[in-house]
Design a protein around this motif. Structure first.
Motif, PDB file in Angstrom:
ATOM      1  N   MET A   1      73.751  98.469  70.230  1.00 36.12           N
ATOM      2  CA  MET A   1      74.001  98.845  71.791  1.00 36.12           C
ATOM      3  C   MET A   1      73.108  98.037  72.519  1.00 36.12           C
ATOM      4  SD  MET A   1      75.685 100.013  74.103  1.00 36.12           S
ATOM      5  CE  MET A   1      75.795 100.463  75.833  1.00 36.12           C
ATOM      6  N   ALA A   2      71.715  98.111  72.007  1.00 40.07           N
ATOM      7  CA  ALA A   2      70.880  97.530  72.865  1.00 40.07           C
ATOM      8  C   ALA A   2      70.797  95.992  72.914  1.00 40.07           C
ATOM      9  CB  ALA A   2      69.328  97.831  72.118  1.00 40.07           C
ATOM     10  N   GLY A   3      71.372  95.383  71.672  1.00 39.90           N
ATOM     11  CA  GLY A   3      71.742  93.750  71.532  1.00 39.90           C
ATOM     12  C   GLY A   3      73.011  93.707  72.265  1.00 39.90           C
ATOM     13  N   PHE A   4      73.951  94.430  72.628  1.00 44.05           N
ATOM     14  CA  PHE A   4      74.829  94.002  73.583  1.00 44.05           C
ATOM     15  C   PHE A   4      74.279  93.995  75.047  1.00 44.05           C
ATOM     16  CE2 PHE A   4      77.853  96.358  76.426  1.00 44.05           C
ATOM     17  CZ  PHE A   4      78.818  95.217  76.721  1.00 44.05           C
ATOM     18  N   LEU A   5      73.475  95.109  75.270  1.00 45.82           N
ATOM     19  CA  LEU A   5      72.811  95.250  76.757  1.00 45.82           C
ATOM     20  C   LEU A   5      72.087  93.891  76.857  1.00 45.82           C
ATOM     21  CD1 LEU A   5      71.797  98.895  76.867  1.00 45.82           C
ATOM     22  CD2 LEU A   5      73.698  97.730  77.983  1.00 45.82           C
ATOM     23  N   VAL A   6      71.493  93.178  75.982  1.00 43.29           N
ATOM     24  CA  VAL A   6      70.901  91.978  76.337  1.00 43.29           C
ATOM     25  C   VAL A   6      71.723  90.896  76.880  1.00 43.29           C
ATOM     26  CG1 VAL A   6      69.413  90.139  75.069  1.00 43.29           C
ATOM     27  CG2 VAL A   6      68.921  92.496  74.567  1.00 43.29           C
ATOM     28  N   THR A   7      73.014  91.048  76.416  1.00 39.88           N
ATOM     29  CA  THR A   7      73.874  90.010  76.748  1.00 39.88           C
ATOM     30  C   THR A   7      74.336  90.139  78.377  1.00 39.88           C
ATOM     31  OG1 THR A   7      75.822  91.063  75.899  1.00 39.88           O
ATOM     32  CG2 THR A   7      74.699  89.607  74.522  1.00 39.88           C
TER      33      THR A   7
ATOM     34  N   VAL B   1      67.354  93.103  62.950  1.00 39.96           N
ATOM     35  CA  VAL B   1      68.756  92.751  62.306  1.00 39.96           C
ATOM     36  C   VAL B   1      69.658  93.670  63.223  1.00 39.96           C
ATOM     37  CG1 VAL B   1      70.338  93.606  60.204  1.00 39.96           C
ATOM     38  CG2 VAL B   1      68.211  92.433  60.129  1.00 39.96           C
ATOM     39  N   LEU B   2      69.513  94.770  63.643  1.00 41.16           N
ATOM     40  CA  LEU B   2      70.476  95.576  64.551  1.00 41.16           C
ATOM     41  C   LEU B   2      70.552  95.108  65.616  1.00 41.16           C
ATOM     42  CD1 LEU B   2      69.615  99.434  63.636  1.00 41.16           C
ATOM     43  CD2 LEU B   2      71.506  98.021  62.729  1.00 41.16           C
ATOM     44  N   ILE B   3      69.570  94.593  66.366  1.00 48.81           N
ATOM     45  CA  ILE B   3      69.585  93.965  67.763  1.00 48.81           C
ATOM     46  C   ILE B   3      70.317  92.523  67.777  1.00 48.81           C
ATOM     47  CG2 ILE B   3      68.299  92.789  69.525  1.00 48.81           C
ATOM     48  CD1 ILE B   3      67.624  95.993  69.292  1.00 48.81           C
ATOM     49  N   PHE B   4      70.082  91.726  66.675  1.00 54.55           N
ATOM     50  CA  PHE B   4      70.687  90.523  66.582  1.00 54.55           C
ATOM     51  C   PHE B   4      72.280  90.709  66.266  1.00 54.55           C
ATOM     52  CE2 PHE B   4      66.585  88.712  66.586  1.00 54.55           C
ATOM     53  CZ  PHE B   4      66.635  87.964  67.581  1.00 54.55           C
ATOM     54  N   LEU B   5      72.405  91.676  65.556  1.00 58.69           N
ATOM     55  CA  LEU B   5      74.112  91.937  65.399  1.00 58.69           C
ATOM     56  C   LEU B   5      74.635  92.442  66.598  1.00 58.69           C
ATOM     57  CD1 LEU B   5      73.911  94.005  61.905  1.00 58.69           C
ATOM     58  CD2 LEU B   5      75.141  91.817  62.309  1.00 58.69           C
TER      59      LEU B   5
ATOM     60  N   TYR C   1      75.149  89.431  68.500  1.00 62.94           N
ATOM     61  CA  TYR C   1      76.060  88.643  67.979  1.00 62.94           C
ATOM     62  C   TYR C   1      77.363  88.997  68.357  1.00 62.94           C
ATOM     63  CZ  TYR C   1      78.899  85.891  64.482  1.00 62.94           C
ATOM     64  OH  TYR C   1      80.038  85.351  63.630  1.00 62.94           O
ATOM     65  N   THR C   2      77.749  90.415  68.080  1.00 65.46           N
ATOM     66  CA  THR C   2      79.153  90.808  68.333  1.00 65.46           C
ATOM     67  C   THR C   2      79.349  90.989  69.884  1.00 65.46           C
ATOM     68  OG1 THR C   2      78.253  93.290  68.251  1.00 65.46           O
ATOM     69  CG2 THR C   2      79.093  92.070  66.242  1.00 65.46           C
ATOM     70  N   GLY C   3      78.524  91.071  70.593  1.00 60.78           N
ATOM     71  CA  GLY C   3      78.744  91.092  72.160  1.00 60.78           C
ATOM     72  C   GLY C   3      79.332  92.190  72.513  1.00 60.78           C
ATOM     73  N   LYS C   4      80.807  92.185  73.044  1.00 60.72           N
ATOM     74  CA  LYS C   4      81.432  93.296  73.599  1.00 60.72           C
ATOM     75  C   LYS C   4      81.717  93.934  72.518  1.00 60.72           C
ATOM     76  CE  LYS C   4      82.813  91.314  78.073  1.00 60.72           C
ATOM     77  NZ  LYS C   4      84.137  90.989  78.795  1.00 60.72           N
ATOM     78  N   ASN C   5      81.956  93.602  71.354  1.00 57.48           N
ATOM     79  CA  ASN C   5      82.432  94.283  70.029  1.00 57.48           C
ATOM     80  C   ASN C   5      81.541  95.111  69.470  1.00 57.48           C
ATOM     81  OD1 ASN C   5      84.929  93.307  70.627  1.00 57.48           O
ATOM     82  ND2 ASN C   5      84.550  91.508  69.776  1.00 57.48           N
ATOM     83  N   TRP C   6      80.242  95.502  70.019  1.00 55.86           N
ATOM     84  CA  TRP C   6      79.037  96.007  69.261  1.00 55.86           C
ATOM     85  C   TRP C   6      79.746  97.299  68.440  1.00 55.86           C
ATOM     86  CZ3 TRP C   6      78.086 100.989  70.546  1.00 55.86           C
ATOM     87  CH2 TRP C   6      78.658 101.652  71.731  1.00 55.86           C
ATOM     88  N   GLN C   7      80.693  97.989  69.012  1.00 53.53           N
ATOM     89  CA  GLN C   7      81.169  99.192  68.149  1.00 53.53           C
ATOM     90  C   GLN C   7      81.594  99.068  66.941  1.00 53.53           C
ATOM     91  OE1 GLN C   7      82.716  97.754  71.051  1.00 53.53           O
ATOM     92  NE2 GLN C   7      82.672  99.433  72.664  1.00 53.53           N
TER      93      GLN C   7
END
Length: 167
Positions: free
Chosen positions: A1-7, A118-122, A125-131
Protein backbone atom coordinates in the motif's frame (compact mmCIF):
# COMPACT_ATOMS: atom_id res chain seq x y z
CA UNK A 1 0.00 0.00 0.00
CA UNK A 2 2.81 2.41 0.87
CA UNK A 3 4.46 1.79 -2.51
CA UNK A 4 1.17 2.58 -4.21
CA UNK A 5 0.84 5.79 -2.15
CA UNK A 6 4.25 6.90 -3.42
CA UNK A 7 2.74 6.99 -6.91
CA UNK A 8 -0.26 9.08 -5.79
CA UNK A 9 1.04 11.41 -3.06
CA UNK A 10 4.10 13.46 -2.12
CA UNK A 11 5.61 10.48 -0.29
CA UNK A 12 8.96 9.28 -1.60
CA UNK A 13 10.09 5.67 -1.92
CA UNK A 14 13.20 6.33 0.19
CA UNK A 15 11.16 8.05 2.88
CA UNK A 16 8.63 5.22 3.07
CA UNK A 17 11.39 2.60 3.13
CA UNK A 18 13.17 4.53 5.88
CA UNK A 19 10.03 4.93 7.98
CA UNK A 20 8.94 1.30 7.60
CA UNK A 21 12.43 0.03 8.42
CA UNK A 22 12.60 2.30 11.48
CA UNK A 23 9.21 1.01 12.63
CA UNK A 24 10.33 -2.59 12.14
CA UNK A 25 13.52 -1.87 14.07
CA UNK A 26 11.69 -0.23 16.99
CA UNK A 27 9.32 -3.18 17.34
CA UNK A 28 12.18 -5.67 17.15
CA UNK A 29 14.21 -3.72 19.73
CA UNK A 30 11.34 -3.82 22.23
CA UNK A 31 10.86 -7.56 21.87
CA UNK A 32 14.63 -8.19 21.92
CA UNK A 33 15.12 -6.05 25.05
CA UNK A 34 12.30 -7.81 26.91
CA UNK A 35 13.59 -11.21 25.78
CA UNK A 36 17.05 -10.50 27.20
CA UNK A 37 15.47 -10.76 30.67
CA UNK A 38 14.04 -14.16 29.84
CA UNK A 39 15.72 -17.44 30.60
CA UNK A 40 14.62 -20.72 29.15
CA UNK A 41 12.92 -21.48 32.49
CA UNK A 42 11.03 -18.17 32.42
CA UNK A 43 10.00 -18.68 28.82
CA UNK A 44 8.83 -22.20 29.65
CA UNK A 45 6.78 -20.79 32.53
CA UNK A 46 5.30 -18.15 30.22
CA UNK A 47 4.42 -20.78 27.62
CA UNK A 48 2.78 -22.87 30.35
CA UNK A 49 0.18 -20.18 31.03
CA UNK A 50 -3.39 -20.73 29.91
CA UNK A 51 -3.15 -17.95 27.30
CA UNK A 52 -0.21 -19.50 25.46
CA UNK A 53 -1.65 -22.99 25.79
CA UNK A 54 -4.77 -21.72 24.02
CA UNK A 55 -2.51 -20.48 21.23
CA UNK A 56 -1.06 -23.99 20.91
CA UNK A 57 2.30 -23.38 22.59
CA UNK A 58 3.84 -25.89 24.95
CA UNK A 59 6.52 -25.56 27.58
CA UNK A 60 8.84 -27.71 25.42
CA UNK A 61 8.60 -25.18 22.57
CA UNK A 62 10.97 -22.85 24.42
CA UNK A 63 13.89 -25.27 24.31
CA UNK A 64 13.08 -26.19 20.71
CA UNK A 65 13.21 -22.51 19.69
CA UNK A 66 16.55 -22.02 21.44
CA UNK A 67 17.96 -25.19 19.86
CA UNK A 68 16.81 -24.01 16.42
CA UNK A 69 18.42 -20.62 16.97
CA UNK A 70 21.63 -22.27 18.19
CA UNK A 71 21.67 -24.54 15.13
CA UNK A 72 21.27 -21.75 12.57
CA UNK A 73 23.08 -19.04 14.49
CA UNK A 74 22.75 -15.30 14.37
CA UNK A 75 22.31 -15.33 10.59
CA UNK A 76 18.77 -16.48 11.29
CA UNK A 77 18.06 -12.95 12.55
CA UNK A 78 18.78 -11.57 9.08
CA UNK A 79 16.94 -14.26 7.14
CA UNK A 80 14.11 -14.40 9.65
CA UNK A 81 13.24 -10.76 8.88
CA UNK A 82 12.22 -11.86 5.38
CA UNK A 83 9.88 -14.67 6.44
CA UNK A 84 6.30 -13.84 7.41
CA UNK A 85 5.42 -14.74 11.02
CA UNK A 86 9.07 -15.59 11.83
CA UNK A 87 10.08 -11.97 11.25
CA UNK A 88 8.13 -10.92 14.32
CA UNK A 89 9.31 -13.72 16.59
CA UNK A 90 13.02 -14.08 15.78
CA UNK A 91 13.87 -11.39 18.34
CA UNK A 92 12.88 -13.70 21.22
CA UNK A 93 15.54 -16.41 20.83
CA UNK A 94 18.06 -13.71 19.88
CA UNK A 95 17.33 -11.90 23.15
CA UNK A 96 17.48 -15.06 25.24
CA UNK A 97 20.79 -15.97 23.56
CA UNK A 98 22.10 -12.49 24.49
CA UNK A 99 23.22 -11.67 20.97
CA UNK A 100 25.18 -8.43 21.14
CA UNK A 101 23.22 -5.25 20.51
CA UNK A 102 25.36 -4.15 17.53
CA UNK A 103 25.02 -7.53 15.81
CA UNK A 104 21.27 -7.72 16.49
CA UNK A 105 20.66 -4.15 15.30
CA UNK A 106 22.75 -4.62 12.15
CA UNK A 107 21.15 -7.92 11.12
CA UNK A 108 17.65 -6.69 11.97
CA UNK A 109 18.09 -3.38 10.15
CA UNK A 110 19.52 -5.03 7.02
CA UNK A 111 16.90 -7.80 6.89
CA UNK A 112 14.06 -5.34 7.51
CA UNK A 113 15.47 -2.89 4.96
CA UNK A 114 15.53 -5.58 2.26
CA UNK A 115 12.04 -6.90 3.12
CA UNK A 116 10.49 -3.43 3.27
CA UNK A 117 12.24 -2.34 0.06
CA UNK A 118 10.89 -5.35 -1.81
CA UNK A 119 7.36 -4.68 -0.60
CA UNK A 120 7.52 -0.94 -1.36
CA UNK A 121 8.94 -1.47 -4.85
CA UNK A 122 6.35 -4.14 -5.59
CA UNK A 123 3.73 -1.58 -4.57
CA UNK A 124 5.33 1.00 -6.85
CA UNK A 125 5.48 -1.48 -9.70
CA UNK A 126 1.91 -2.61 -9.44
CA UNK A 127 0.54 0.89 -8.94
CA UNK A 128 -3.22 0.76 -8.67
CA UNK A 129 -3.17 -3.04 -8.57
CA UNK A 130 -1.38 -3.21 -5.19
CA UNK A 131 -4.10 -5.57 -3.94
CA UNK A 132 -2.51 -8.28 -6.13
CA UNK A 133 0.69 -8.10 -4.07
CA UNK A 134 -1.25 -8.28 -0.81
CA UNK A 135 -2.98 -11.42 -2.12
CA UNK A 136 0.36 -12.97 -3.14
CA UNK A 137 1.86 -12.33 0.31
CA UNK A 138 -1.28 -13.60 2.03
CA UNK A 139 -1.03 -16.78 -0.04
CA UNK A 140 2.69 -17.05 0.77
CA UNK A 141 1.93 -16.76 4.49
CA UNK A 142 -0.67 -19.49 4.22
CA UNK A 143 1.83 -21.76 2.42
CA UNK A 144 4.45 -21.16 5.11
CA UNK A 145 1.91 -21.86 7.86
CA UNK A 146 0.82 -25.06 6.10
CA UNK A 147 4.43 -26.21 5.87
CA UNK A 148 4.92 -25.48 9.57
CA UNK A 149 1.72 -27.35 10.47
CA UNK A 150 2.75 -30.35 8.37
CA UNK A 151 6.24 -30.33 9.91
CA UNK A 152 4.78 -30.10 13.43
CA UNK A 153 2.44 -32.98 12.64
CA UNK A 154 5.33 -35.06 11.36
CA UNK A 155 7.46 -34.34 14.44
CA UNK A 156 4.51 -35.02 16.74
CA UNK A 157 4.01 -38.35 15.01
CA UNK A 158 7.74 -39.21 15.36
CA UNK A 159 7.71 -38.15 19.02
CA UNK A 160 4.62 -40.23 19.75
CA UNK A 161 6.04 -43.22 17.87
CA UNK A 162 9.34 -42.99 19.80
CA UNK A 163 7.46 -42.66 23.07
CA UNK A 164 5.39 -45.78 22.35
CA UNK A 165 8.50 -47.74 21.34
CA UNK A 166 10.40 -46.69 24.47
CA UNK A 167 7.62 -48.11 26.69
Amino acid sequence: MAGFLVTKTKLTALGVIGASTLGSLVGAIILFAVSRFLTIARLENLLSTKFFKLLGFKKEDAQKAINWFDKYGTGSIFYGRCIPVVRSLISIPAGIAHVSWPKFLTLTALGSLIWNSVLIFLGLYTGKNWQIIVKIFDDFTIVILLIIIIACGYFAYKWYKNRIQSK
